[in-house]
Design a protein around this motif. Structure first.
Motif, mmCIF file in Angstrom:
data_model
loop_
_atom_site.group_PDB
_atom_site.id
_atom_site.type_symbol
_atom_site.label_atom_id
_atom_site.label_comp_id
_atom_site.label_asym_id
_atom_site.label_seq_id
_atom_site.Cartn_x
_atom_site.Cartn_y
_atom_site.Cartn_z
ATOM 1 N N VAL A 108 98.929 -49.285 38.849
ATOM 2 C CA VAL A 108 99.784 -48.412 39.650
ATOM 3 C C VAL A 108 99.783 -47.019 39.029
ATOM 4 O O VAL A 108 99.996 -46.856 37.825
ATOM 5 N N LEU A 109 99.544 -46.025 39.863
ATOM 6 C CA LEU A 109 99.651 -44.619 39.487
ATOM 7 C C LEU A 109 100.762 -44.020 40.340
ATOM 8 O O LEU A 109 100.631 -43.908 41.552
ATOM 9 N N SER A 110 101.865 -43.654 39.691
ATOM 10 C CA SER A 110 103.037 -43.163 40.410
ATOM 11 C C SER A 110 103.312 -41.721 39.994
ATOM 12 O O SER A 110 103.707 -41.457 38.857
ATOM 13 N N LEU A 111 103.079 -40.786 40.916
ATOM 14 C CA LEU A 111 103.230 -39.359 40.649
ATOM 15 C C LEU A 111 104.538 -38.847 41.241
ATOM 16 O O LEU A 111 104.777 -39.000 42.446
ATOM 17 N N SER A 112 105.369 -38.265 40.408
ATOM 18 C CA SER A 112 106.659 -37.721 40.856
ATOM 19 C C SER A 112 107.405 -38.699 41.760
ATOM 20 O O SER A 112 107.818 -38.349 42.866
ATOM 21 N N PRO A 113 107.574 -39.940 41.321
ATOM 22 C CA PRO A 113 108.181 -40.917 42.228
ATOM 23 C C PRO A 113 109.613 -40.555 42.604
ATOM 24 O O PRO A 113 110.417 -40.190 41.741
ATOM 25 N N LEU A 121 97.252 -48.876 43.290
ATOM 26 C CA LEU A 121 98.161 -48.189 44.204
ATOM 27 C C LEU A 121 98.481 -46.827 43.609
ATOM 28 O O LEU A 121 99.020 -46.741 42.499
ATOM 29 N N ALA A 122 98.139 -45.759 44.325
ATOM 30 C CA ALA A 122 98.338 -44.402 43.825
ATOM 31 C C ALA A 122 99.217 -43.643 44.804
ATOM 32 O O ALA A 122 98.787 -43.306 45.908
ATOM 33 N N GLY A 123 100.463 -43.390 44.404
ATOM 34 C CA GLY A 123 101.405 -42.772 45.318
ATOM 35 C C GLY A 123 102.094 -41.548 44.759
ATOM 36 O O GLY A 123 102.245 -41.397 43.543
ATOM 37 N N ASP A 180 106.577 -28.070 35.074
ATOM 38 C CA ASP A 180 106.022 -28.251 36.423
ATOM 39 C C ASP A 180 107.062 -28.885 37.343
ATOM 40 O O ASP A 180 107.993 -29.563 36.899
ATOM 41 N N GLY A 181 106.863 -28.658 38.654
ATOM 42 C CA GLY A 181 107.797 -29.158 39.648
ATOM 43 C C GLY A 181 107.327 -30.418 40.337
ATOM 44 O O GLY A 181 106.434 -31.123 39.860
ATOM 45 N N HIS A 182 107.898 -30.661 41.504
ATOM 46 C CA HIS A 182 107.662 -31.924 42.204
ATOM 47 C C HIS A 182 106.203 -32.113 42.601
ATOM 48 O O HIS A 182 105.653 -33.202 42.497
ATOM 49 N N GLY A 183 105.567 -31.049 43.068
ATOM 50 C CA GLY A 183 104.187 -31.162 43.531
ATOM 51 C C GLY A 183 103.150 -31.167 42.430
ATOM 52 O O GLY A 183 101.958 -31.349 42.701
ATOM 53 N N LEU A 184 103.569 -30.959 41.181
ATOM 54 C CA LEU A 184 102.664 -30.949 40.032
ATOM 55 C C LEU A 184 101.498 -29.983 40.254
ATOM 56 O O LEU A 184 100.361 -30.251 39.851
ATOM 57 N N SER A 185 101.792 -28.872 40.912
ATOM 58 C CA SER A 185 100.740 -27.923 41.280
ATOM 59 C C SER A 185 100.385 -26.948 40.170
ATOM 60 O O SER A 185 99.261 -26.443 40.111
ATOM 61 N N GLN A 186 101.335 -26.684 39.275
ATOM 62 C CA GLN A 186 101.087 -25.706 38.222
ATOM 63 C C GLN A 186 100.026 -26.197 37.239
ATOM 64 O O GLN A 186 99.244 -25.425 36.701
ATOM 65 N N HIS A 187 99.991 -27.520 37.029
ATOM 66 C CA HIS A 187 99.003 -28.121 36.123
ATOM 67 C C HIS A 187 98.164 -29.147 36.886
ATOM 68 O O HIS A 187 97.903 -30.249 36.404
ATOM 69 N N ARG A 188 97.746 -28.747 38.072
ATOM 70 C CA ARG A 188 97.038 -29.651 38.974
ATOM 71 C C ARG A 188 95.773 -30.222 38.355
ATOM 72 O O ARG A 188 95.505 -31.428 38.456
ATOM 73 N N ASP A 189 94.965 -29.383 37.695
ATOM 74 C CA ASP A 189 93.706 -29.852 37.126
ATOM 75 C C ASP A 189 93.949 -30.921 36.063
ATOM 76 O O ASP A 189 93.233 -31.926 35.998
ATOM 77 N N GLU A 190 94.948 -30.701 35.213
ATOM 78 C CA GLU A 190 95.247 -31.672 34.168
ATOM 79 C C GLU A 190 95.756 -32.984 34.759
ATOM 80 O O GLU A 190 95.391 -34.070 34.293
ATOM 81 N N GLY A 241 102.029 -57.531 34.090
ATOM 82 C CA GLY A 241 100.606 -57.820 34.205
ATOM 83 C C GLY A 241 99.792 -56.708 34.832
ATOM 84 O O GLY A 241 98.590 -56.864 35.036
ATOM 85 N N ARG A 242 100.422 -55.581 35.136
ATOM 86 C CA ARG A 242 99.715 -54.440 35.729
ATOM 87 C C ARG A 242 99.682 -53.272 34.741
ATOM 88 O O ARG A 242 100.602 -53.103 33.942
ATOM 89 N N ARG A 243 98.623 -52.481 34.807
ATOM 90 C CA ARG A 243 98.613 -51.205 34.093
ATOM 91 C C ARG A 243 99.372 -50.207 34.955
ATOM 92 O O ARG A 243 99.091 -50.070 36.155
ATOM 93 N N VAL A 244 100.305 -49.492 34.337
ATOM 94 C CA VAL A 244 101.158 -48.582 35.100
ATOM 95 C C VAL A 244 101.203 -47.226 34.403
ATOM 96 O O VAL A 244 101.468 -47.144 33.200
ATOM 97 N N LEU A 245 100.955 -46.179 35.172
ATOM 98 C CA LEU A 245 101.087 -44.802 34.689
ATOM 99 C C LEU A 245 102.010 -44.044 35.625
ATOM 100 O O LEU A 245 101.773 -43.984 36.834
ATOM 101 N N ILE A 246 103.063 -43.477 35.049
ATOM 102 C CA ILE A 246 103.978 -42.610 35.788
ATOM 103 C C ILE A 246 103.804 -41.187 35.261
ATOM 104 O O ILE A 246 103.731 -40.980 34.046
ATOM 105 N N VAL A 247 103.721 -40.229 36.171
ATOM 106 C CA VAL A 247 103.581 -38.818 35.795
ATOM 107 C C VAL A 247 104.695 -38.045 36.490
ATOM 108 O O VAL A 247 104.874 -38.178 37.707
#
Length: 253
Positions: A130-135, A108-110, A195-205, A154-160
């Motif tokens: 789960v991949l949670s970006l700027s939740p 789940l990538a949100g 970086d801000g909510h849209g994570l646009s300044q470091h989009r490539d990373e 039991g899940r792998r979870v990454l929050i950015v």
């Protein structure tokens, strides 16, 4: 003349992004942002634009592994309090993936409110990551129950999260991650400084980090050294990992 009944809204999956592989062995459900309260229907193109670039990046990276990515189209724009419409639509979408593709792992990538939906719906039996970006998460309220974390076990979870996010407080995602880490060591969180909510300044990373995580979680590819270190580090280190400038250009695996 009899009054016509209002049609019941249903969630749906968008078309798979890119060319669908002959044999599907993993699925990413892309969860767009939303609003705190709204009964309006989402605008399809505006709502999904933010997650489509992520989906295209992931499908290119995982095509040979049998990856498929679908955008989830919600019934409503809003989370709508205890109704948690976006989370319920995400759970429906996971059921639909199982119906279409069988027993395959789901990530789940949100983004934004979709990041919250990803965290809430993680308890579905087919979800392994789960991949949670700027939740977007609600402010602490002693009169309201805490955001749940038990379903993340039991899940792998990454929050950015961007440290300059003015829409969703990054400290709230840190606190949630800290609570979840007590029961699930496979959770980490990266901070994108300035970086801000849209994570646009470091989009490539951010896209490179997302690719690294999803390919590792769904298909067992080795995680990059920074992600491995983030999972292994005790709190708060593994939950405040800085996303290095240039991440993805010369990953050490």
């Amino acid at each position: 003349m009899a009054q016509q009944a209002t049609p019941v809204r249903t969630a749906r999956l968008g078309r798979s992004l890119g060319t669908e592989p002959t044999a599907v062995s993993g699925v990413v459900l892309l969860l767009p942002g939303g609003e705190e309260t709204s009964a309006r229907k989402p605008s399809p193109m505006l709502a999904t634009a933010s997650v489509r670039s992520l989906g295209r990046r992931l499908t290119r990276a995982g095509r040979t592994d049998g990856l498929v990515a679908h955008v989830v189209h919600y019934r409503f724009r809003g989370w709508n309090g205890s109704e948690a419409h976006l989370a319920h639509d995400t759970a429906w979408a996971a059921d639909e993936v199982v119906r279409r593709y069988g027993d395959v792992p789901i990530c789940l990538a949100g983004l934004d409110m979709g990041g919250r939906a990803a965290l809430h719906a993680a308890g579905h039996s087919a979800v392994n990551s789960v991949l949670s970006l700027s939740p977007w998460l609600p402010e602490d309220d002693v009169a309201a129950p805490e955001e749940p974390v038990k379903q993340l076990g039991g899940r792998r979870v990454l929050i950015v999260h961007g440290t300059m996010d003015a829409r969703s407080d990054p400290e709230l995602s840190f606190r949630l991650a800290a609570r979840a880490k007590k029961a699930n060591r496979d959770i980490c969180r990266f901070e994108v400084h300035s970086d801000g909510h849209g994570l646009s300044q470091h989009r490539d990373e951010v896209l490179a980090l997302a690719e690294d995580f999803v390919m590792g979680a769904l298909f067992g590819r080795g995680f990059s050294r920074p992600v491995e270190d983030a999972f292994a580090a005790p709190p708060p280190l593994g939950l405040r990992m800085p996303l290095a400038s240039g991440f993805g250009k010369s990953l050490r695996r």
